[in-house]
Write a protein that holds these residues in place. Structure first.
Motif, PDB file in Angstrom:
ATOM      1  N   TYR A  92     -43.171 -71.374 -67.920  1.00  0.00           N
ATOM      2  CA  TYR A  92     -42.510 -70.575 -68.951  1.00  0.00           C
ATOM      3  C   TYR A  92     -41.897 -69.303 -68.363  1.00  0.00           C
ATOM      4  O   TYR A  92     -40.770 -68.926 -68.725  1.00  0.00           O
ATOM      5  N   LEU A  93     -42.625 -68.642 -67.477  1.00  0.00           N
ATOM      6  CA  LEU A  93     -42.115 -67.398 -66.908  1.00  0.00           C
ATOM      7  C   LEU A  93     -40.967 -67.652 -65.941  1.00  0.00           C
ATOM      8  O   LEU A  93     -40.017 -66.864 -65.884  1.00  0.00           O
ATOM      9  N   ALA A  94     -41.037 -68.745 -65.175  1.00  0.00           N
ATOM     10  CA  ALA A  94     -39.925 -69.083 -64.280  1.00  0.00           C
ATOM     11  C   ALA A  94     -38.667 -69.392 -65.088  1.00  0.00           C
ATOM     12  O   ALA A  94     -37.556 -68.987 -64.700  1.00  0.00           O
ATOM     13  N   ALA A  95     -38.827 -70.095 -66.199  1.00  0.00           N
ATOM     14  CA  ALA A  95     -37.682 -70.380 -67.070  1.00  0.00           C
ATOM     15  C   ALA A  95     -37.084 -69.084 -67.600  1.00  0.00           C
ATOM     16  O   ALA A  95     -35.859 -68.914 -67.649  1.00  0.00           O
ATOM     17  N   LEU A  96     -37.952 -68.151 -67.991  1.00  0.00           N
ATOM     18  CA  LEU A  96     -37.495 -66.855 -68.488  1.00  0.00           C
ATOM     19  C   LEU A  96     -36.697 -66.120 -67.426  1.00  0.00           C
ATOM     20  O   LEU A  96     -35.626 -65.556 -67.703  1.00  0.00           O
ATOM     21  N   ILE A  97     -37.184 -66.121 -66.190  1.00  0.00           N
ATOM     22  CA  ILE A  97     -36.526 -65.401 -65.105  1.00  0.00           C
ATOM     23  C   ILE A  97     -35.213 -66.068 -64.712  1.00  0.00           C
ATOM     24  O   ILE A  97     -34.194 -65.399 -64.532  1.00  0.00           O
ATOM     25  N   VAL A  98     -35.223 -67.378 -64.566  1.00  0.00           N
ATOM     26  CA  VAL A  98     -34.023 -68.096 -64.122  1.00  0.00           C
ATOM     27  C   VAL A  98     -32.894 -67.958 -65.142  1.00  0.00           C
ATOM     28  O   VAL A  98     -31.723 -67.757 -64.767  1.00  0.00           O
ATOM     29  N   LEU A  99     -33.225 -68.053 -66.418  1.00  0.00           N
ATOM     30  CA  LEU A  99     -32.183 -68.038 -67.448  1.00  0.00           C
ATOM     31  C   LEU A  99     -31.759 -66.627 -67.829  1.00  0.00           C
ATOM     32  O   LEU A  99     -30.742 -66.451 -68.501  1.00  0.00           O
ATOM     33  N   GLU A 100     -32.506 -65.621 -67.408  1.00  0.00           N
ATOM     34  CA  GLU A 100     -32.186 -64.234 -67.756  1.00  0.00           C
ATOM     35  C   GLU A 100     -30.875 -63.795 -67.092  1.00  0.00           C
ATOM     36  O   GLU A 100     -30.760 -63.835 -65.862  1.00  0.00           O
TER      37      GLU A 100
END
Length: 222
Positions: A155-163
């Protein structure tokens, strides 16, 4: 619409999911080769004694297997959406943007759940072959945070990548670097039992964090 989203996500991630499913099982099985070797050269009761009373762990090599798989799947799923801002094409589907993001997260979560259930089943089955329940159950308790860390990392990697905004991306990196290590604190076998439920609750809370990055992408922030 759900079928269309699943198909799109499967096209992006299928090889990563399949590769992780295969390699994950290999890493799960690997420690038991050492266990089998130790059983040949040491009495089983003595080996059990070292685990139960001397703090020896037979599953330590599994520590980062869930997280590495989750990171690979997350990047494979969300990085292509940032190339030329392709995520905006997804937002033009005849469906609420937040709902699309939640469907994407649900797809990734289902992939991880499937891989993790298989891995835990194999781990439990092999553990029961070699060890009594007094060893197996604390071992299951000890590996649980590592699999929860996998979900948190996804979830956090998705948040960072898509930010799309770099200052927020760096802030999320700092939060991730502080939060995820909580799942890997050194402890005796079974010691995580009192906090596993709380960690699971925290993972559920951050599961919707991708909506924050999605909001800024929709607004065109850079």
């Amino acid at each position: 619409m759900w079928k269309s989203v699943v198909y799109k996500e499967w096209i992006k991630t299928r090889w990563f999911v399949i590769l992780y499913a295969v390699l994950g099982l290999s890493f799960i099985a690997y420690p038991f080769l050492n266990v089998q070797r130790d059983f040949k050269f040491s009495d089983a009761n003595n080996y059990w004694y070292t685990i139960m009373f001397m703090g020896v762990s037979y599953f330590g090599s599994l520590k980062f297997v869930p997280v590495l798989g989750a990171l690979a799947i997350s990047v494979a799923q969300y990085f292509p959406e940032t190339v030329s801002k392709r995520i905006k094409l997804t937002f033009h589907l005849p469906i609420n943007e937040n709902r699309v993001l939640l469907m994407m997260m649900l797809y990734g979560s289902i992939c991880l759940v499937t891989c993790y259930i298989i891995q835990l089943a194999v781990f439990l089955g092999l553990s029961c072959i070699y060890f009594p329940s007094d060893i197996v159950m604390p071992a299951m308790t000890s590996v649980t945070p590592w699999f929860l860390a996998g979900f948190a990392a996804y979830y956090l990697a998705a948040l960072i990548v898509l930010e799309p905004v770099w200052k927020y991306r760096m802030a999320y990196l700092l939060v991730t670097g502080t939060f995820v290590p909580l799942f890997f604190q050194s402890a005796s076998t079974g010691a995580y039992e009192p906090v596993n439920l709380a960690l699971a609750f925290l993972v559920i809370i951050i599961s919707i964090s991708l909506l924050f990055s999605g909001y800024r992408f929709r607004k065109g922030e850079m």
